[in-house]
Design a protein around this motif. Structure first.
Motif, PDB file in Angstrom:
ATOM      1  N   LEU A  98      -6.560   3.045   6.064  1.00  0.00           N
ATOM      2  CA  LEU A  98      -6.924   1.764   6.667  1.00  0.00           C
ATOM      3  C   LEU A  98      -6.826   1.837   8.190  1.00  0.00           C
ATOM      4  N   LYS A  99      -5.792   2.470   8.659  1.00  0.00           N
ATOM      5  CA  LYS A  99      -5.590   2.584  10.103  1.00  0.00           C
ATOM      6  C   LYS A  99      -6.721   3.386  10.747  1.00  0.00           C
ATOM      7  N   VAL A 100      -7.087   4.485  10.098  1.00  0.00           N
ATOM      8  CA  VAL A 100      -8.152   5.323  10.643  1.00  0.00           C
ATOM      9  C   VAL A 100      -9.488   4.578  10.620  1.00  0.00           C
ATOM     10  N   ILE A 101      -9.744   3.857   9.552  1.00  0.00           N
ATOM     11  CA  ILE A 101     -11.003   3.097   9.477  1.00  0.00           C
ATOM     12  C   ILE A 101     -11.030   2.035  10.571  1.00  0.00           C
ATOM     13  N   TYR A 102      -9.864   1.458  10.803  1.00  0.00           N
ATOM     14  CA  TYR A 102      -9.756   0.471  11.877  1.00  0.00           C
ATOM     15  C   TYR A 102     -10.058   1.101  13.242  1.00  0.00           C
ATOM     16  N   GLN A 105       0.815  -1.203   0.000  1.00  0.00           N
ATOM     17  CA  GLN A 105       0.000   0.000   0.000  1.00  0.00           C
ATOM     18  C   GLN A 105       0.854   1.259   0.000  1.00  0.00           C
ATOM     19  N   THR A 106       0.278   2.352  -0.455  1.00  0.00           N
ATOM     20  CA  THR A 106       0.955   3.641  -0.297  1.00  0.00           C
ATOM     21  C   THR A 106       0.780   4.097   1.151  1.00  0.00           C
ATOM     22  N   ASN A 107       1.606   5.060   1.557  1.00  0.00           N
ATOM     23  CA  ASN A 107       1.464   5.618   2.901  1.00  0.00           C
ATOM     24  C   ASN A 107       0.042   6.106   3.133  1.00  0.00           C
ATOM     25  N   SER A 108      -0.478   6.788   2.124  1.00  0.00           N
ATOM     26  CA  SER A 108      -1.804   7.350   2.276  1.00  0.00           C
ATOM     27  C   SER A 108      -2.854   6.249   2.466  1.00  0.00           C
ATOM     28  N   LEU A 135      -1.472  -4.873  10.910  1.00  0.00           N
ATOM     29  CA  LEU A 135      -0.022  -4.833  10.717  1.00  0.00           C
ATOM     30  C   LEU A 135       0.527  -3.420  10.908  1.00  0.00           C
ATOM     31  N   ILE A 136      -0.208  -2.436  10.407  1.00  0.00           N
ATOM     32  CA  ILE A 136       0.249  -1.050  10.575  1.00  0.00           C
ATOM     33  C   ILE A 136       0.235  -0.675  12.055  1.00  0.00           C
ATOM     34  N   GLU A 196       5.998   3.624  10.864  1.00  0.00           N
ATOM     35  CA  GLU A 196       5.023   2.561  10.587  1.00  0.00           C
ATOM     36  C   GLU A 196       4.899   2.269   9.094  1.00  0.00           C
ATOM     37  N   HIS A 197       5.359   3.194   8.261  1.00  0.00           N
ATOM     38  CA  HIS A 197       5.212   2.996   6.809  1.00  0.00           C
ATOM     39  C   HIS A 197       6.450   2.404   6.144  1.00  0.00           C
ATOM     40  N   VAL A 198       7.438   2.077   6.921  1.00  0.00           N
ATOM     41  CA  VAL A 198       8.630   1.429   6.362  1.00  0.00           C
ATOM     42  C   VAL A 198       8.293  -0.028   6.054  1.00  0.00           C
ATOM     43  N   HIS A 199       8.519  -0.405   4.819  1.00  0.00           N
ATOM     44  CA  HIS A 199       8.097  -1.723   4.351  1.00  0.00           C
ATOM     45  C   HIS A 199       9.250  -2.701   4.283  1.00  0.00           C
TER      46      HIS A 199
END
Ligand SMILES: [Mn+2]
Ligand SMILES: [Mn+2]
Ligand SMILES: [Mn+2]
Ligand SMILES: [Mn+2]
Lengths: 242, 242
Positions: A16-20, A8-11, A79-80, A110-113
């Motif tokens: 997803l995190k906010v929806i969670y 996923q992109t950072n955005s 995961l995030i 958190e966005h480091v893949h």
DNA sequence: TTATTTTATTAGGCAAGGCTAATTTATATA
DNA sequence: TATATAAATTAGCCTTGCCTAATAAAATAA
């Protein structure tokens, strides 16, 4: 094909995190407006992105009927959250940042893949169960320790409890806590509740007696006094906030 | 106004880093084409970005006359390099990644922005002077330890030396090194040079004798045998590559 | 020194992820 | 139920960072 087929992109990850988080751990449907408030952007932008997330099968979304994570979306969200909280532990425990500084940096980390990174970090940190704000860290397989916590304002008069986290994570609140010398693990006795405005008089183990507002007491998470003082489900031993 | 007044995008940071590396530590002028090759993008895209970097006073650039970092650009480039190399040390030393895995993750981590992060990480790691590939880590003030290194192919026959880094950092080379059990600190004796094609017969302390190509010998950096075995300027003690 | 080849620059577009303003749907109120 | 308000969606733009194709400038070779 791995669980996370294309990354996923950072955005997208932030959505997803906010929806969670808004949909109480992803179970409830939420509105575009609430998402836009959380992300500090425009509802129109949210609707754009929701369409993309539907295409990627990460959310369920019917016009004007709200948004919810799919199983796939949930796995990624967890995961995030896992990565965010693990990095927070790292920043506090290893780099000696304070309670109120770690969140902002973890937002980036958190966005480091990398497929192994979270698990290696987890191991390096000794498999912590909770982050510096008392929130549980999802395991590699997406399980979360459940945590028995109430807000300070629900503790009965005369009862002791122990701080396990915060509801409001704004830096103004965290800095106020620092000022009061309250951190994870701090023992607090609820001395008296003022009926007039819900203010609460507390006695802090290390310091003295203070009065805090209802708003304060509503945002401080504590292990309920019926539980064996919360020590058991804390990864962190009691400590001061730096 | 701080040294870095407004922070750069990831892309801008990558350009500055490439201009720094290609222009031998930023001193020499370089061409748009060389930048585009390093970044794996189009010369036209490079010219676009160069204009933005000129506006921000991070580079000097006159049409068709090449690019060079300004003092301001240099400071930022050094900071990115510092972050990159510190994270590489972290990934190898603390998270037990191997030599050939750390670079890719550090490419992401180097872009995490926080004023104190590099310095705290530096302290946590014990102020390492060199990264896992033998490259010096700029200090907080932008100084770099200089390193006395030559390529293996310039070592005289019969002389011993010690591996301090690599010139080519491609994972195919690093994996080949791993296979040969060669890592930072490995002691190598140059047994014989084959005039025909420049191949080199070496004896590896731990393993046995092997022949490697000229290309190999041109890309392995070693402490020259005249120096006291290089141990002194190595932060890392000799170890195997995992 | 002129012709050819290579390199650099400009022009015009595209996708991602935002925004504002206009419009359509839902919800709440009278 | 009809109307007013609020929320959601669409339309149309913008910036960033990239691309291709066309053009201009430099460098090289004849
Ligand atoms: Mn956080
Ligand atoms: Mn984030
Ligand atoms: Mn590297
Ligand atoms: Mn990079």
């Amino acid at each position: 094909m791995s669980i996370i087929s294309h990354s996923q992109t950072n955005s997208e990850e932030n959505y997803l995190k906010v929806i969670y988080h808004l949909g109480n751990e992803g179970k409830t449907k939420i509105s575009p407006t609430s998402i836009s408030e959380a992300l500090n952007n425009n509802p129109a932008s949210v609707v754009d992105m929701l369409k993309k997330l539907v295409d990627k099968k990460l959310i369920q979304y019917e016009k004007s009927k709200g948004v919810r994570l799919t199983g796939k979306g949930m796995k990624i969200a967890l995961l995030i959250v896992r990565r965010h909280r693990l990095w927070e532990v790292f920043l506090l425990e290893k780099l000696e940042y304070s309670w109120d500084e770690v969140h902002e940096i973890a937002e980036q980390l958190e966005h480091v893949h990398n497929p192994e990174l979270a698990d290696r970090l987890d191991k390096f940190l000794g498999f912590p169960q909770y982050d510096p704000h008392g929130d549980p860290i999802p395991t590699a397989s997406g399980e979360m320790a459940d945590i028995h916590k109430t807000i300070l304002s629900e503790v009965a008069e005369g009862k002791a409890c122990q701080v396990v986290g915060v509801k409001d994570t704004s830096s103004s609140f965290l800095q106020y806590l620092k000022k009061l010398d309250i951190g994870i693990g701090t023992k607090i006795t609820l001395v008296e509740k003022i009926p007039f405005d819900g203010s609460v008089i507390i006695s802090i183990k290390s310091g003295g007696k203070t009065t805090v507002s209802k708003m304060f007491a509503d945002n401080l998470l504590v292990a309920p006094p019926s539980l064996p003082q919360g020590e058991e489900h804390l990864h962190y031993s009691p400590r001061k906030i730096k």
